[in-house]
Design an enzyme around this catalytic site. Structure first.
Site, short mmCIF file in Angstrom:
data_model
loop_
_atom_site.label_atom_id
_atom_site.label_comp_id
_atom_site.label_asym_id
_atom_site.label_seq_id
_atom_site.Cartn_x
_atom_site.Cartn_y
_atom_site.Cartn_z
N CYS A 69 19.16 -61.35 -46.35
CA CYS A 69 19.45 -62.77 -46.28
C CYS A 69 20.72 -63.00 -47.10
O CYS A 69 20.75 -62.69 -48.30
CB CYS A 69 18.28 -63.54 -46.90
N CYS A 175 25.08 -64.95 -41.71
CA CYS A 175 23.68 -65.30 -41.94
C CYS A 175 22.86 -64.41 -41.02
O CYS A 175 23.21 -64.25 -39.84
CB CYS A 175 23.45 -66.77 -41.61
N1 DGL Z 1 18.88 -65.54 -43.01
C1 DGL Z 1 19.36 -66.38 -44.09
C2 DGL Z 1 20.78 -65.97 -44.44
O1 DGL Z 1 21.17 -64.88 -44.13
C3 DGL Z 1 19.11 -67.81 -43.77
C4 DGL Z 1 19.20 -68.69 -44.95
C5 DGL Z 1 18.40 -69.96 -44.85
O2 DGL Z 1 17.18 -69.89 -44.92
O3 DGL Z 1 19.03 -71.01 -44.75
O4 DGL Z 1 21.53 -66.69 -45.06
#
Ligand code: DGL
Length: 259
Positions: A69, A175
């Site tokens: 993440c 993301c």
């Molecule tokens: N998958 C997360 C990232 O890479 C999402 C973040 C979120 O929950 O807004 O930033």
């Protein structure tokens, strides 16, 4: 065993590369979907979640953790590295390969608000993108859509054209939820725009870390572990993971409260 976690199902885009590169490894995955999105929450909140999730992953046997993440990496990786003894691999904002690939000198980065605020991102831009113009686009609403299994075409069109109209010929998926939207992003951007997903590079870095820290894989002949936990309803996690690995069964998926 390697632990993998994300605010939701996005980290599966990294897990997919991990199992392709190291199929013999055992993995335990946490989707913190009850607390998703992390994108605009305070760094302290994200650190609290990271600490709780990592404790859980270690209790399940994780010997190394991939913070799959970008937002949690930005807010919490320094904290995790200084408070736990196991190794951590975080998401790299793929600004360096994007800067090298761009012919127009304009690179688009699609990420969450918190990822752009992090010092990791700022330092990477300073170090690798001198002479490159970066168009930063916050993908408001995209994470929530992916968590519902939706592809929000109108939002994607808006964000992608914002970047391409400013000349971006490379778009970084900053993301881990966004590779789930890659087809639509690429369709809107057109064939002259290259899309960079950092997940394969993160998987390669994880392999190096696993080797240097002697992270154990399944014994010869034993079936590697595949366990998935969601802090919300695991139905979507199950659907998304089984689309990647059809050998998984519903028994691999669990709901868990992590405090
Ligand atoms: N998958 C997360 C990232 O890479 C999402 C973040 C979120 O929950 O807004 O930033």
């Amino acid at each position: 065993m390697i632990g993998v976690y994300d605010s939701g199902i996005g980290g599966l885009s990294v897990w997919k590369e991990l199992i392709a590169l190291m199929p013999e490894q055992s993995y335990v995955y946490v989707a913190d979907s009850a607390h998703c999105p992390y994108g605009a929450k305070s760094p302290d909140y994200i650190i609290d979640r990271a600490r709780a999730v990592v404790r859980f992953l270690i209790s399940e046997g994780a010997e190394a953790v991939v913070v799959a993440c970008n937002t949690a990496t930005a807010a919490a990786i320094s904290y995790l590295r200084s408070h736990f003894t196991i190794p951590f691999v975080g998401m790299e904002p793929a600004v360096k390969p994007a800067a090298l690939a761009s012919k127009t000198g304009v690179v688009g980065v699609l990420a969450t608000a918190n990822t752009f605020k992090g010092s990791l991102y700022r330092d990477t831009v300073m170090r690798y993108a001198s002479g490159i113009r970066i168009v930063e686009e916050v993908g408001w609403g995209l994470v929530e859509a992916v968590e519902k299994g939706e592809v929000p075409s109108e939002l994607i069109r808006q964000y992608v054209t914002e970047m391409t109209e400013q000349g971006a010929d490379v778009i970084v998926l900053g993301c881990t939820h966004f590779p789930f939207l890659q087809e639509e992003i690429a369709r809107v951007a057109g064939p002259s725009v290259r899309i960079i997903n950092p997940a394969p590079a993160v998987a390669r870095q994880t392999a190096r870390v696993a080797a240097s820290h002697a992270v154990s894989s399944a014994a010869a002949g034993a079936v590697p572990v595949r366990e998935f936990f969601s802090t919300a309803d695991p139905a979507l996690l199950q659907r998304a993971a089984m689309a990647i690995d059809p050998a998984l069964t519903p028994d691999h998926f669990h709901h868990i409260n992590i405090q």
